[in-house]
Enzyme design. Structure first.
Site, mmCIF file in Angstrom:
data_model
loop_
_atom_site.group_PDB
_atom_site.id
_atom_site.type_symbol
_atom_site.label_atom_id
_atom_site.label_comp_id
_atom_site.label_asym_id
_atom_site.label_seq_id
_atom_site.Cartn_x
_atom_site.Cartn_y
_atom_site.Cartn_z
ATOM 1 N N SER A 108 1.009 -1.196 -0.019
ATOM 2 C CA SER A 108 -0.019 -0.064 0.071
ATOM 3 C C SER A 108 0.919 1.080 -0.038
ATOM 4 O O SER A 108 1.833 1.179 0.550
ATOM 5 C CB SER A 108 -0.841 -0.164 1.213
ATOM 6 O OG SER A 108 -1.536 1.123 1.483
ATOM 7 N N TYR A 132 -1.993 5.651 -4.296
ATOM 8 C CA TYR A 132 -2.826 6.625 -3.979
ATOM 9 C C TYR A 132 -1.907 7.691 -4.599
ATOM 10 O O TYR A 132 -0.660 8.050 -4.216
ATOM 11 C CB TYR A 132 -2.758 7.007 -2.525
ATOM 12 C CG TYR A 132 -3.883 6.230 -1.788
ATOM 13 C CD1 TYR A 132 -5.178 5.941 -2.513
ATOM 14 C CD2 TYR A 132 -3.784 5.803 -0.322
ATOM 15 C CE1 TYR A 132 -5.998 4.940 -1.792
ATOM 16 C CE2 TYR A 132 -4.553 4.973 0.109
ATOM 17 C CZ TYR A 132 -5.772 4.400 -0.442
ATOM 18 O OH TYR A 132 -6.531 4.032 0.081
ATOM 19 N N THR A 158 -5.423 3.089 -7.358
ATOM 20 C CA THR A 158 -6.874 2.961 -6.546
ATOM 21 C C THR A 158 -7.561 4.341 -7.209
ATOM 22 O O THR A 158 -7.059 5.455 -6.902
ATOM 23 C CB THR A 158 -6.732 3.417 -5.121
ATOM 24 O OG1 THR A 158 -5.633 2.078 -4.661
ATOM 25 C CG2 THR A 158 -7.750 3.297 -4.412
ATOM 26 N N LYS A 226 -8.207 -0.159 -9.515
ATOM 27 C CA LYS A 226 -8.927 -0.844 -8.443
ATOM 28 C C LYS A 226 -9.994 0.241 -7.969
ATOM 29 O O LYS A 226 -9.694 1.371 -7.635
ATOM 30 C CB LYS A 226 -7.840 -1.167 -7.149
ATOM 31 C CG LYS A 226 -8.476 -1.470 -5.921
ATOM 32 C CD LYS A 226 -7.344 -1.681 -4.945
ATOM 33 C CE LYS A 226 -7.980 -2.040 -4.012
ATOM 34 N NZ LYS A 226 -8.443 -0.867 -2.902
ATOM 35 N N HIS A 250 -13.615 -0.687 -2.095
ATOM 36 C CA HIS A 250 -12.574 -0.269 -0.802
ATOM 37 C C HIS A 250 -13.067 -1.033 0.743
ATOM 38 O O HIS A 250 -12.829 -0.457 1.499
ATOM 39 C CB HIS A 250 -12.551 1.225 -0.814
ATOM 40 C CG HIS A 250 -11.095 1.774 -0.267
ATOM 41 N ND1 HIS A 250 -10.390 2.265 -1.517
ATOM 42 C CD2 HIS A 250 -10.621 1.806 0.512
ATOM 43 C CE1 HIS A 250 -9.350 2.719 -0.907
ATOM 44 N NE2 HIS A 250 -9.244 2.356 0.152
HETATM 45 C C1 LIG Z 1 -7.789 -1.441 7.204
HETATM 46 C C2 LIG Z 1 -7.784 -1.112 5.623
HETATM 47 C C3 LIG Z 1 -6.602 -0.336 5.114
HETATM 48 C C4 LIG Z 1 -7.084 -0.162 3.639
HETATM 49 N N1 LIG Z 1 -5.883 0.625 3.010
HETATM 50 C C5 LIG Z 1 -6.160 0.627 1.674
HETATM 51 C C6 LIG Z 1 -4.831 1.439 0.852
HETATM 52 O O1 LIG Z 1 -4.007 1.664 1.551
HETATM 53 N N2 LIG Z 1 -5.038 1.256 -0.370
HETATM 54 C C7 LIG Z 1 -6.140 0.901 -0.965
HETATM 55 O O2 LIG Z 1 -6.137 0.917 -2.327
HETATM 56 N N3 LIG Z 1 -7.146 0.061 -0.536
HETATM 57 C C8 LIG Z 1 -6.929 -0.003 0.854
HETATM 58 N N4 LIG Z 1 -8.123 -0.573 1.519
HETATM 59 C C9 LIG Z 1 -9.109 -1.557 0.720
HETATM 60 C C10 LIG Z 1 -8.457 -2.909 0.389
HETATM 61 O O3 LIG Z 1 -7.321 -2.844 -0.603
HETATM 62 C C11 LIG Z 1 -9.580 -3.822 -0.024
HETATM 63 O O4 LIG Z 1 -10.267 -3.108 -1.109
HETATM 64 C C12 LIG Z 1 -10.553 -4.189 0.912
HETATM 65 O O5 LIG Z 1 -9.836 -4.357 2.193
HETATM 66 C C13 LIG Z 1 -11.158 -5.748 0.664
HETATM 67 O O6 LIG Z 1 -12.258 -5.840 1.450
HETATM 68 P P1 LIG Z 1 -11.880 -6.949 2.572
HETATM 69 O O7 LIG Z 1 -11.285 -6.241 3.819
HETATM 70 O O8 LIG Z 1 -13.386 -7.382 3.162
HETATM 71 O O9 LIG Z 1 -11.067 -8.062 2.065
HETATM 72 C C14 LIG Z 1 -7.840 -0.991 3.126
HETATM 73 C C15 LIG Z 1 -8.776 -1.774 3.584
HETATM 74 C C16 LIG Z 1 -8.712 -1.732 4.951
HETATM 75 C C17 LIG Z 1 -9.705 -2.608 5.740
#
Ligand SMILES: Cc1cc2nc3c(=O)[nH]c(=O)nc-3n(C[C@H](O)[C@H](O)[C@H](O)COP(=O)(O)O)c2cc1C
Length: 354
Positions: A108, A132, A158, A226, A250
């Site tokens: 990330s 990002y 993203t 994404k 997300h």
């Molecule tokens: C705690 C947390 C932090 C996240 N940080 C990012 C991130 O930095 N960049 C991003 O593109 N998505 C981020 N996401 C989204 C995840 O990439 C992903 O889309 C999502 O966690 C999928 O759902 P799930 O947690 O039910 O598997 C984050 C999700 C969570 C739960």
């Protein structure tokens, strides 16, 4: 919880016991009413599997490919921020555990490791980078040069984050990042105040599809978009050179009220028409969720929270165990469906519940 964890839900309970409530709320939470967060999981329950019996499967293999890269299973690690809030070794532990499980980890942008540090910690690992996109283009260009230099296999932009969703758990808990948290992939620190606001401020809010051309000119890696939730945007992503699409909301953390990702997957697949691979994330907690997504036509899924729970519970070993549990569940589901490989799972293996 004394007993050994046997599934992702057990790891979530363990993580809740181990983490301080603010950090757990950050990882677990979603936006607004958390309706979309719940829907991502619930929607898998509305899809029913249709197994075929008396098929000689032998030992089903979970191995497959993603963007031409071999992986041990159609489950990749989604980018999630701030792994040091879950475990002192942070992303480095996640990278080692993921490499041991033989799949891809997406690093990330708001991580505590640079691409070079991640590659050094898990040299045998397969890594992709999630962007990002900062306002500072000079910084972005240098960051991406480092991603290529570190041998990463793909760039995941993203596209659903012009600003952060409203995460009420963090607001209630006044949750803040530790002042000494390194964030080497950001051009600015996120301070000790509202870090969602600081991250939103860092991201360029003027981006349009046309900017993907610049991104592709400075970074030769395959580009994944994404955060696609409609057929229209899937088509625009392809038109602007995306090599693959990730259907994602997300993890329910951005616009509350959008449908579950598995409910929009068919619309996106139809628009894409087999021209690129389509991935899905959101709500995957079981091997049966994975095969449902494959049956609809996804190439693979990504898991976010499941891996964070493993990391919080037991660092590198926990990440590896969560991924191994999911791999074993996928292998079992394939066998019971009558499918020797992930590519044998098709539309006839799933039906929407009436
Ligand atoms: C705690 C947390 C932090 C996240 N940080 C990012 C991130 O930095 N960049 C991003 O593109 N998505 C981020 N996401 C989204 C995840 O990439 C992903 O889309 C999502 O966690 C999928 O759902 P799930 O947690 O039910 O598997 C984050 C999700 C969570 C739960």
């Amino acid at each position: 919880m004394a007993a050994k964890p046997v599934n992702v839900w057990d790891y979530e309970r363990l993580a809740e016991e181990r983490l301080d409530p603010g950090a757990f709320g950050y990882f677990a939470g979603g936006a607004g009413n958390e309706w979309t967060l719940g829907e991502n999981v619930a929607a898998f329950g509305r899809l029913h599997l249709r197994p075929r019996v008396l098929v000689v499967v032998g030992t089903a293999t979970t191995e497959t490919t993603v963007l031409g890269q071999d992986v041990s299973m159609p489950v990749l690690v989604a980018p999630t921020g701030f792994h040091r809030l879950a475990h002192p070794e942070g992303e480095l532990a996640t990278a080692r555990g993921t490499a041991a499980a033989g799949t891809v980890m997406c690093l990330s942008t708001p991580a505590s490791a640079s691409p070079a540090e991640l590659a050094a910690a898990a040299p045998e690992g397969k890594h992709w980078f999630q962007l990002y996109w900062p306002r500072d283009r000079g910084f972005t260009g240098e960051l991406l040069a480092g991603v290529v230099e570190a041998g990463f296999g793909a760039l995941m932009l993203t596209v659903d984050f012009p600003t952060a969703g409203r995460r009420e758990r963090d607001i209630r808990a006044s949750f803040r990042l530790p002042a000494d948290l390194p964030l080497p992939n950001l051009p600015v620190g996120l301070g000790t105040g509202d870090f969602h606001a600081a991250l939103s401020e860092m991201v360029d809010p003027t981006l349009t599809w046309r900017d993907l051309e610049w991104l592709r000119s400075v970074c030769p890696l395959p580009l994944l978009a994404k955060g696609i939730m409609t057929a229209e945007d899937a088509l625009l992503a392809l038109e602007h050179g995306a090599a693959a699409i990730v259907v994602s909301n997300h993890g329910g953390r951005q616009l509350d009220g959008v449908p579950a990702t598995v409910d929009v997957l068919p619309e996106v697949l139809e628009a894409v028409g087999g021209r690129t691979e389509v991935f899905l994330d959101g709500g995957v907690r079981r091997g049966t969720d994975v095969v449902k997504a494959l049956a609809l036509g996804a190439q693979a899924v990504l898991v976010g929270r499941a891996v964070v729970w493993g990391l919080a519970a037991a660092g590198e070993k926990g990440v590896r165990h969560v991924l191994e549990l999911l791999r074993a569940e996928v292998a079992l589901a394939l066998t019971l469906l009558g499918c020797p490989t992930p590519l044998d799972v098709g539309r006839a293996h799933v039906v929407r519940a009436r």
